[in-house]
Design a protein around this motif. Structure first.
Motif, mmCIF file in Angstrom:
data_model
loop_
_atom_site.group_PDB
_atom_site.id
_atom_site.type_symbol
_atom_site.label_atom_id
_atom_site.label_comp_id
_atom_site.label_asym_id
_atom_site.label_seq_id
_atom_site.Cartn_x
_atom_site.Cartn_y
_atom_site.Cartn_z
ATOM 1 N N ILE A 133 77.977 29.064 64.837
ATOM 2 C CA ILE A 133 77.084 28.925 63.687
ATOM 3 C C ILE A 133 75.734 29.577 63.985
ATOM 4 O O ILE A 133 75.091 30.161 63.105
ATOM 5 C CB ILE A 133 76.897 27.444 63.315
ATOM 6 C CG1 ILE A 133 78.210 26.861 62.754
ATOM 7 C CG2 ILE A 133 75.778 27.269 62.286
ATOM 8 C CD1 ILE A 133 78.680 27.500 61.460
ATOM 9 N N CYS A 189 76.032 25.998 53.108
ATOM 10 C CA CYS A 189 77.280 25.699 53.817
ATOM 11 C C CYS A 189 77.479 24.193 53.981
ATOM 12 O O CYS A 189 78.589 23.677 53.794
ATOM 13 C CB CYS A 189 77.293 26.385 55.178
ATOM 14 S SG CYS A 189 77.470 28.185 55.115
ATOM 15 N N GLN A 192 78.541 22.542 50.649
ATOM 16 C CA GLN A 192 79.909 22.875 50.258
ATOM 17 C C GLN A 192 80.936 22.267 51.211
ATOM 18 O O GLN A 192 82.010 21.832 50.781
ATOM 19 C CB GLN A 192 80.066 24.391 50.190
ATOM 20 C CG GLN A 192 79.274 25.025 49.055
ATOM 21 C CD GLN A 192 79.449 26.525 48.995
ATOM 22 O OE1 GLN A 192 80.481 27.035 48.564
ATOM 23 N NE2 GLN A 192 78.431 27.252 49.438
ATOM 24 N N LEU A 193 80.634 22.221 52.507
ATOM 25 C CA LEU A 193 81.555 21.584 53.449
ATOM 26 C C LEU A 193 81.663 20.094 53.180
ATOM 27 O O LEU A 193 82.745 19.509 53.306
ATOM 28 C CB LEU A 193 81.091 21.837 54.892
ATOM 29 C CG LEU A 193 81.389 23.232 55.454
ATOM 30 C CD1 LEU A 193 80.706 23.417 56.804
ATOM 31 C CD2 LEU A 193 82.890 23.454 55.596
ATOM 32 N N LEU A 216 83.593 30.614 56.005
ATOM 33 C CA LEU A 216 82.166 30.587 55.668
ATOM 34 C C LEU A 216 81.709 32.036 55.566
ATOM 35 O O LEU A 216 82.027 32.848 56.432
ATOM 36 C CB LEU A 216 81.343 29.866 56.739
ATOM 37 C CG LEU A 216 81.771 28.460 57.180
ATOM 38 C CD1 LEU A 216 80.776 27.910 58.197
ATOM 39 C CD2 LEU A 216 81.902 27.531 55.996
ATOM 40 N N ALA A 237 75.782 30.994 49.972
ATOM 41 C CA ALA A 237 76.921 31.171 50.880
ATOM 42 C C ALA A 237 78.198 30.767 50.158
ATOM 43 O O ALA A 237 78.164 30.127 49.108
ATOM 44 C CB ALA A 237 76.740 30.335 52.146
ATOM 45 N N ARG A 238 79.327 31.143 50.740
ATOM 46 C CA ARG A 238 80.617 30.836 50.128
ATOM 47 C C ARG A 238 81.504 30.132 51.138
ATOM 48 O O ARG A 238 81.613 30.556 52.290
ATOM 49 C CB ARG A 238 81.277 32.131 49.637
ATOM 50 C CG ARG A 238 80.419 32.876 48.639
ATOM 51 C CD ARG A 238 80.888 34.294 48.418
ATOM 52 N NE ARG A 238 82.163 34.354 47.728
ATOM 53 C CZ ARG A 238 82.757 35.500 47.395
ATOM 54 N NH1 ARG A 238 82.202 36.647 47.702
ATOM 55 N NH2 ARG A 238 83.916 35.469 46.775
ATOM 56 N N VAL A 239 82.131 29.056 50.699
ATOM 57 C CA VAL A 239 83.072 28.303 51.523
ATOM 58 C C VAL A 239 84.410 28.282 50.788
ATOM 59 O O VAL A 239 84.480 27.849 49.639
ATOM 60 C CB VAL A 239 82.578 26.865 51.777
ATOM 61 C CG1 VAL A 239 83.634 26.067 52.548
ATOM 62 C CG2 VAL A 239 81.264 26.877 52.564
#
Length: 282
Positions: A133, A189, A192-193, A216, A237-239
């Motif tokens: 990360i 992130c 969304q997580l 991620l 961001a995209r998850v």
């Protein structure tokens, strides 16, 4: 279902004629239409994180005992065993990681009896979440480093021009700083997580998603305008969840028809998946 929002954007199915490998015949095939993840992105930085402390099972979805045994060795010597997930792929990594990987040469590979490619992959697989990360969020300008200068000299002319234009574009004071970008991406992130873990734990029947992954991603070459702070960070961001080659969709009705031993097995592997996702979020 909440989990559907973490799938790739789906446009339907198209039936097309596909030329066979021999080149002499065509056949009709149905293909899924999925949005290209790099659409509208200058430089997609992407983590492929394989979830679960066990990523293979002999006899499941065509997995042989030998291949499952090999996978078990990998599980036991990577972060899968330590934290319940491991990094399998890293697209568009920062200069710091590329510099470290450049030291994994043929000599180092020969010492452990493998190839440079496999050694680099093992290096990713053994990283903890804190390590990968940290690299994922690394957006600092390393263009003045000797490593970056060597990489720039080796890059294609078109790529060098594009990177120079990106660096010079726009009023820099109207854009988020590097530190603000890192924080915004991390918050996106995390949110969304958290939603993904909540959705997994709310599934009515345990799934068997062995070897599937969580992604991620964000655009590491673009700095957001300062007005983006007023928007929801989920768009930064995209998850996504993906890689269903050895997965099965289980419904409550299907689950009830299974034998008790099989139901317990589904619960065990779904526990591995949810546990790995929870640890990644934590």
């Amino acid at each position: 279902a909440p989990l559907l929002s973490f799938m790739f954007q789906y446009g339907g199915v198209v039936s097309v004629d596909v030329v066979e490998a021999s080149g002499s015949q065509t056949s009709r095939k149905d293909l899924l239409i999925l949005r290209n993840l790099r659409d509208g992105v200058k430089k997609l930085r992407l983590l492929d994180i394989k979830v679960g402390q066990v990523t293979a099972q002999a006899g499941w979805q065509g997995k042989s005992r030998i291949r499952a045994a090999k996978q078990a060795v990998i599980d036991g010597h990577t972060n899968s065993q330590a934290e319940g997930f491991r990094l399998e792929g890293f697209d568009s990594p920062p200069a710091a990681l590329l510099s470290a990987e450049s030291m994994l040469d043929e000599t180092a590979a020969l010492k452990v009896g493998t190839s440079v490619k496999m050694l680099k992959r093992l290096n990713l697989q053994r990283m903890t979440a804190a390590q990968f990360i940290s690299h994922f969020l690394d957006v600092h300008d390393a263009s003045a480093s000797s490593f970056a200068k060597r990489q720039s000299q080796q890059a294609a002319p078109a790529q060098r021009v594009a990177e120079a234009e990106a660096a010079d574009a726009g009023d820099q004071t109207a854009l988020l700083s590097q530190a603000e970008t890192q924080e915004f991406v991390l918050i996106s992130c995390i949110r969304q997580l958290a939603a993904l873990v909540r959705a997994c734990r709310a599934v009515p029947a345990p799934q068997q998603w062995i070897g599937s992954s969580v992604m991620l991603a964000f655009d590491s070459a673009s700095r957001l305008p300062r007005e983006a702070l007023r928007r929801e960070p989920e768009a930064v961001a995209r998850v996504h969840i993906f890689d269903w080659g050895r997965s099965e969709l289980n419904t409550p009705a299907m689950h009830e028809r299974l034998e008790e031993s099989v139901r317990l097995e589904r619960q065990k592997y779904w526990g591995y998946y949810c546990g790995g996702g929870g640890k990644l979020f934590h």
